[in-house]
Design an enzyme around this catalytic site. Structure first.
Site, PDB file in Angstrom:
ATOM      1  N   ARG A 135     -96.096  46.215 -55.353  1.00 36.02           N
ATOM      2  CA  ARG A 135     -94.622  46.194 -55.255  1.00 36.02           C
ATOM      3  C   ARG A 135     -94.093  46.971 -54.068  1.00 36.02           C
ATOM      4  NH1 ARG A 135     -95.258  46.454 -60.238  1.00 36.02           N
ATOM      5  NH2 ARG A 135     -97.321  47.173 -59.721  1.00 36.02           N
ATOM      6  N   THR A 136     -94.677  48.104 -53.729  1.00 39.75           N
ATOM      7  CA  THR A 136     -94.101  48.878 -52.627  1.00 39.75           C
ATOM      8  C   THR A 136     -94.231  48.095 -51.321  1.00 39.75           C
ATOM      9  OG1 THR A 136     -94.678  50.908 -53.784  1.00 39.75           O
ATOM     10  CG2 THR A 136     -94.125  51.108 -51.457  1.00 39.75           C
ATOM     11  N   LYS A 171    -113.658  51.372 -37.361  1.00 40.92           N
ATOM     12  CA  LYS A 171    -114.432  51.548 -36.121  1.00 40.92           C
ATOM     13  C   LYS A 171    -114.290  52.967 -35.570  1.00 40.92           C
ATOM     14  CE  LYS A 171    -113.676  46.727 -34.717  1.00 40.92           C
ATOM     15  NZ  LYS A 171    -113.025  45.882 -33.695  1.00 40.92           N
ATOM     16  N   ARG A 184     -98.775  53.394 -46.093  1.00 37.37           N
ATOM     17  CA  ARG A 184     -99.397  54.055 -47.254  1.00 37.37           C
ATOM     18  C   ARG A 184    -100.826  54.384 -46.879  1.00 37.37           C
ATOM     19  NH1 ARG A 184     -99.165  51.886 -53.388  1.00 37.37           N
ATOM     20  NH2 ARG A 184     -97.141  52.892 -53.169  1.00 37.37           N
ATOM     21  N   HIS A 230     -93.974  60.228 -52.377  1.00 41.13           N
ATOM     22  CA  HIS A 230     -93.599  58.811 -52.341  1.00 41.13           C
ATOM     23  C   HIS A 230     -92.063  58.793 -52.331  1.00 41.13           C
ATOM     24  CE1 HIS A 230     -93.635  54.598 -52.847  1.00 41.13           C
ATOM     25  NE2 HIS A 230     -94.455  54.464 -53.881  1.00 41.13           N
TER      26      HIS A 230
HETATM   27  C1  NCD Z   1     -97.006  54.363 -57.707  1.00 37.98           C
HETATM   28  C2  NCD Z   1     -97.818  54.868 -56.541  1.00 37.98           C
HETATM   29  O1  NCD Z   1     -98.475  54.100 -55.837  1.00 37.98           O
HETATM   30  O2  NCD Z   1     -97.756  56.076 -56.336  1.00 37.98           O
HETATM   31  N1  NCD Z   1     -96.755  53.005 -57.626  1.00 37.98           N
HETATM   32  C3  NCD Z   1     -95.690  52.567 -56.894  1.00 37.98           C
HETATM   33  O3  NCD Z   1     -95.643  52.739 -55.696  1.00 37.98           O
HETATM   34  N2  NCD Z   1     -94.671  52.010 -57.551  1.00 37.98           N
HETATM   35  C4  NCD Z   1     -97.490  54.800 -59.020  1.00 37.98           C
HETATM   36  C5  NCD Z   1     -98.890  54.457 -59.422  1.00 37.98           C
HETATM   37  O4  NCD Z   1     -99.648  53.825 -58.702  1.00 37.98           O
HETATM   38  O5  NCD Z   1     -99.257  54.854 -60.539  1.00 37.98           O
END
Ligand code: NCD
Length: 337
Positions: A57-58, A86, A107, A135
């Site tokens: 989703r992110t 690499k 990320r 986050h």
């Molecule tokens: C979270 C994350 O990746 O920190 N997910 C998200 O981005 N909605 C929470 C998780 O992975 O548990």
């Protein structure tokens, strides 16, 4: 703060008025997110969406938010398909990719990595999660959701009572949300976790010194009794040394409709950053809650689009041009009825 050209790396960079500004721009994005109108304000702009850790989703939310503003998205996912395997440094990757992009979302499993990357980038960088650290965009969409849910009840964020549950040690969403709640008045937070997975002491101390009333528990039922929001989280299996270690904690705090009915105040809002672990040995939020109107988890994901659109519009300085470069949708819109 001045958003134009800024990196979005940590909740610590925001004051309350900055959050107010993000939320009021997010409200203005709704017609576009709901496909009532189309805007081309970011036509020609490119988002570099770089996700070196699992994400659904992110990643798609950042990409869709950029598309909804009329921009294009270039994506790379996983180390295996990038030159990092690499031996390329993150800094070199930043120097290269910032030549292709107008903004970068990233990320990465290492704490602090997104800030290191941003330091070498020529364009703004947004943190989509750096290891167990932060986050920030998730915390903003969570608080935006909290504000909307409370507003429907004639309340605002000041005076909020929230229980945060699960793996608070490794959960970057609760780290960022805890920091964000510190900007508000008379907030009461109950932290519910096994002792080994407690929220890092530094974050608890910061919250307390900002005036947040923090209580700590390792028991679910009574902790959810007097709160407005139950914020459940997943055991962050990928941060443990072995699956067996994560298994020790899995399934400790399960919420289902029967527990909700017995212990929660009526209309307590249920949230989770998702993904919820629905395997039978975890089942943090049982599917029997899916018809409960107070389950806000899919309102959170919808709101995420608005908040991320707002951040792009602010950072690329087009807030006041979004409507000017817009027109009506031409296709059948299944959201309007
Ligand atoms: C979270 C994350 O990746 O920190 N997910 C998200 O981005 N909605 C929470 C998780 O992975 O548990």
């Amino acid at each position: 703060m001045n958003f134009t050209g800024a990196h979005i790396l940590s909740i610590s960079q925001f004051q309350r008025q900055d959050v107010d500004q993000i939320f009021s721009v997010a409200d203005r994005m709704e017609p576009y997110a709901l496909r009532k109108r189309v805007t081309r304000v970011l036509e020609g702009a490119i988002l570099g969406n770089m996700f070196f850790e699992a994400s659904t989703r992110t990643r798609v939310s950042f990409g869709s938010a950029f598309n909804l503003l009329g921009g294009e998205v270039r994506e790379t996912a996983g180390f295996e398909s990038s030159a990092l395997v690499k031996g390329e440094s993150l800094q070199d990757t930043a120097r290269v990719l910032s030549g292709f992009s107008d903004v970068i979302c990233m990320r990465h499993p290492q704490e602090g990595s997104v800030a290191d990357f941003a330091a070498a980038s020529r364009v703004p960088v947004m943190n989509g999660g750096d290891g167990a650290n932060e986050h920030p965009t998730q915390a903003l969409l969570d608080l935006y959701t909290i504000a909307r849910e409370l507003k429907a009840k004639g309340r605002n964020i000041d005076g909020l009572r929230i229980a945060m549950i699960g793996d608070l040690r490794h959960g970057r969403t609760v780290h960022s949300l805890g920091k964000l709640l510190s900007l508000y008045d008379n907030v009461q937070v109950t932290l519910v976790s096994p002792k080994e997975l407690a929220l890092p002491e530094a974050i608890v101390e910061n919250m307390r010194s900002a005036g947040v009333e923090v209580s700590i528990s390792d028991e679910l039922n009574n902790s959810i009794a007097n709160v407005d929001i139950v914020y459940s989280t997943r055991i962050q299996e990928e941060r443990f040394t072995s699956k067996e270690e994560a298994d020790l904690y899995r399934g400790k705090f399960r919420l289902n409709q029967a527990i909700y009915t017995q212990y929660c105040e009526p209309n307590t809002v249920i949230m989770h950053p998702l993904p919820r672990d629905s395997r039978s040995d975890a089942n943090e939020l049982d599917s029997d809650l899916d018809n409960n109107p107070n389950l806000a988890i899919f309102r959170q994901t919808d709101n995420g689009l608005l908040v991320r659109m707002a951040l792009f519009a602010l950072v690329l300085d087009v807030v006041d041009k979004v409507d000017e470069y817009s027109h009506e949708v031409r296709w059948y819109n299944s959201r309007q009825n």
